[in-house]
Design a protein around this motif. Structure first.
Motif, short mmCIF file in Angstrom:
data_model
loop_
_atom_site.label_atom_id
_atom_site.label_comp_id
_atom_site.label_asym_id
_atom_site.label_seq_id
_atom_site.Cartn_x
_atom_site.Cartn_y
_atom_site.Cartn_z
N LEU A 76 16.43 23.73 61.55
CA LEU A 76 15.31 23.75 60.61
C LEU A 76 15.68 24.48 59.33
O LEU A 76 15.31 24.05 58.24
CB LEU A 76 14.09 24.40 61.27
N LEU A 77 16.42 25.57 59.46
CA LEU A 77 16.90 26.28 58.28
C LEU A 77 17.76 25.35 57.41
O LEU A 77 17.60 25.32 56.19
CB LEU A 77 17.71 27.51 58.69
N GLY A 78 18.63 24.60 58.04
CA GLY A 78 19.45 23.63 57.30
C GLY A 78 18.60 22.58 56.61
O GLY A 78 18.89 22.18 55.48
N THR A 79 17.56 22.14 57.27
CA THR A 79 16.66 21.14 56.67
C THR A 79 15.93 21.72 55.47
O THR A 79 15.83 21.07 54.42
CB THR A 79 15.66 20.63 57.72
N VAL A 80 15.44 22.93 55.59
CA VAL A 80 14.74 23.57 54.47
C VAL A 80 15.67 23.72 53.28
O VAL A 80 15.30 23.42 52.14
CB VAL A 80 14.14 24.93 54.91
N VAL A 81 16.90 24.17 53.54
CA VAL A 81 17.87 24.31 52.45
C VAL A 81 18.17 22.96 51.83
O VAL A 81 18.23 22.82 50.60
CB VAL A 81 19.17 25.00 52.95
N GLY A 82 18.32 21.93 52.66
CA GLY A 82 18.58 20.59 52.14
C GLY A 82 17.44 20.06 51.29
O GLY A 82 17.66 19.43 50.25
N ILE A 83 16.22 20.30 51.70
CA ILE A 83 15.06 19.88 50.91
C ILE A 83 14.99 20.65 49.60
O ILE A 83 14.69 20.08 48.54
CB ILE A 83 13.76 20.02 51.74
N MET A 84 15.29 21.94 49.67
CA MET A 84 15.31 22.74 48.43
C MET A 84 16.36 22.20 47.45
O MET A 84 16.09 22.10 46.24
CB MET A 84 15.60 24.21 48.76
N ILE A 85 17.52 21.85 47.97
CA ILE A 85 18.56 21.29 47.11
C ILE A 85 18.10 19.97 46.49
O ILE A 85 18.30 19.72 45.30
CB ILE A 85 19.87 21.09 47.91
N THR A 103 17.55 9.74 49.96
CA THR A 103 18.90 10.07 50.44
C THR A 103 19.02 11.56 50.69
O THR A 103 19.54 11.98 51.73
CB THR A 103 19.97 9.62 49.42
N GLY A 104 18.53 12.37 49.76
CA GLY A 104 18.58 13.82 49.92
C GLY A 104 17.79 14.30 51.12
O GLY A 104 18.25 15.16 51.88
N LEU A 105 16.60 13.74 51.31
CA LEU A 105 15.77 14.14 52.45
C LEU A 105 16.37 13.69 53.77
O LEU A 105 16.33 14.42 54.77
CB LEU A 105 14.35 13.60 52.29
N ALA A 106 16.95 12.50 53.78
CA ALA A 106 17.59 12.01 55.00
C ALA A 106 18.77 12.91 55.39
O ALA A 106 18.95 13.25 56.56
CB ALA A 106 18.05 10.57 54.82
N LEU A 107 19.55 13.31 54.40
CA LEU A 107 20.68 14.19 54.68
C LEU A 107 20.20 15.57 55.13
O LEU A 107 20.83 16.21 55.96
CB LEU A 107 21.58 14.30 53.46
N ALA A 108 19.08 16.00 54.58
CA ALA A 108 18.53 17.31 54.98
C ALA A 108 18.05 17.29 56.43
O ALA A 108 18.24 18.25 57.17
CB ALA A 108 17.38 17.70 54.05
N LEU A 109 17.47 16.18 56.83
CA LEU A 109 16.93 16.09 58.18
C LEU A 109 18.01 16.02 59.26
O LEU A 109 17.73 16.25 60.44
CB LEU A 109 16.00 14.89 58.29
N LYS A 110 19.23 15.72 58.87
CA LYS A 110 20.30 15.68 59.87
C LYS A 110 20.50 17.04 60.52
O LYS A 110 20.89 17.12 61.68
CB LYS A 110 21.60 15.15 59.27
N ALA A 111 20.21 18.11 59.79
CA ALA A 111 20.36 19.45 60.36
C ALA A 111 19.34 19.67 61.49
O ALA A 111 19.68 20.24 62.53
CB ALA A 111 20.20 20.51 59.28
N THR A 112 18.12 19.23 61.30
CA THR A 112 17.12 19.36 62.36
C THR A 112 17.51 18.54 63.58
O THR A 112 17.41 19.00 64.71
CB THR A 112 15.72 18.93 61.87
N ALA A 113 17.97 17.32 63.32
CA ALA A 113 18.41 16.47 64.43
C ALA A 113 19.55 17.13 65.20
O ALA A 113 19.56 17.14 66.43
CB ALA A 113 18.83 15.10 63.91
N MET A 114 20.49 17.68 64.49
CA MET A 114 21.63 18.34 65.14
C MET A 114 21.16 19.56 65.94
O MET A 114 21.64 19.80 67.04
CB MET A 114 22.66 18.74 64.09
N GLY A 115 20.20 20.31 65.40
CA GLY A 115 19.66 21.45 66.12
C GLY A 115 19.02 21.04 67.44
O GLY A 115 19.19 21.70 68.47
N LEU A 116 18.31 19.93 67.42
CA LEU A 116 17.69 19.43 68.65
C LEU A 116 18.73 18.90 69.63
O LEU A 116 18.61 19.09 70.84
CB LEU A 116 16.67 18.34 68.32
#
Length: 149
Positions: A76-85, A103-116
């Motif tokens: 989730l931290l990675g997703t938040v940082v990705g969305i901020m970027i 594209t940016g949001l999709a790449l940001a969400l990969k961090a949440t998916a990886m965390g799960l």
């Protein structure tokens, strides 16, 4: 300067957050395998006290539990940082480009998916290990009861 910060933030997201999640996954797998090997080799006759056995059996399983509980937060931290970027890039350019946003949001969400993806097997591993501990302790109790009778 701003471009360097943005580039650094993107690299930190990809290598930092994903690296931490991969490390968490490797540690979980290593501890799970180590515990299973220990459980196969444990000799109940070597233990005079149940508490000493329980201490040996539960060694490091808290780490597996902590990884399972915290991996989604790292993602989730990675997703938040990705969305901020993504939002920072949009604001910096001054134009709204739907393709870049998605594209940016999709790449940001990969961090949440990886965390799960890291958390779910860790919780399963923790549950398996905990059940194995319960079974070994029960077997120890049965042996002790038969010795007393």
């Amino acid at each position: 300067m701003e471009g360097n910060f943005l580039s650094y933030a993107e690299e930190a997201l990809d290598y930092g957050v994903m690296g931490i999640l991969i490390l968490m996954s490797v540690v979980t797998l290593w501890l799970f395998i180590e515990r299973m090997m220990f459980y196969k080799s444990v000799r109940l006759d070597d233990y005079k006290h149940r508490d000493v056995l329980e201490i040996d059996l539960t060694d490091n399983i808290g780490v597996i539990s902590a990884i399972g509980a915290n991996a989604p937060y790292v993602g989730l931290l990675g997703t938040v940082v990705g969305i901020m970027i993504t939002f920072y890039t949009m604001g910096d350019v001054g134009a709204v480009d739907a393709k870049k946003i998605m594209t940016g949001l999709a790449l940001a969400l990969k961090a949440t998916a990886m965390g799960l993806i890291v958390a779910m097997p860790a919780i399963v591993a923790y549950t398996i290990v905990l059940r194995k501990v319960e079974k070994i302790l029960t077997a120890y109790d049965v042996i002790q009861d038969t010795k007393e009778n």
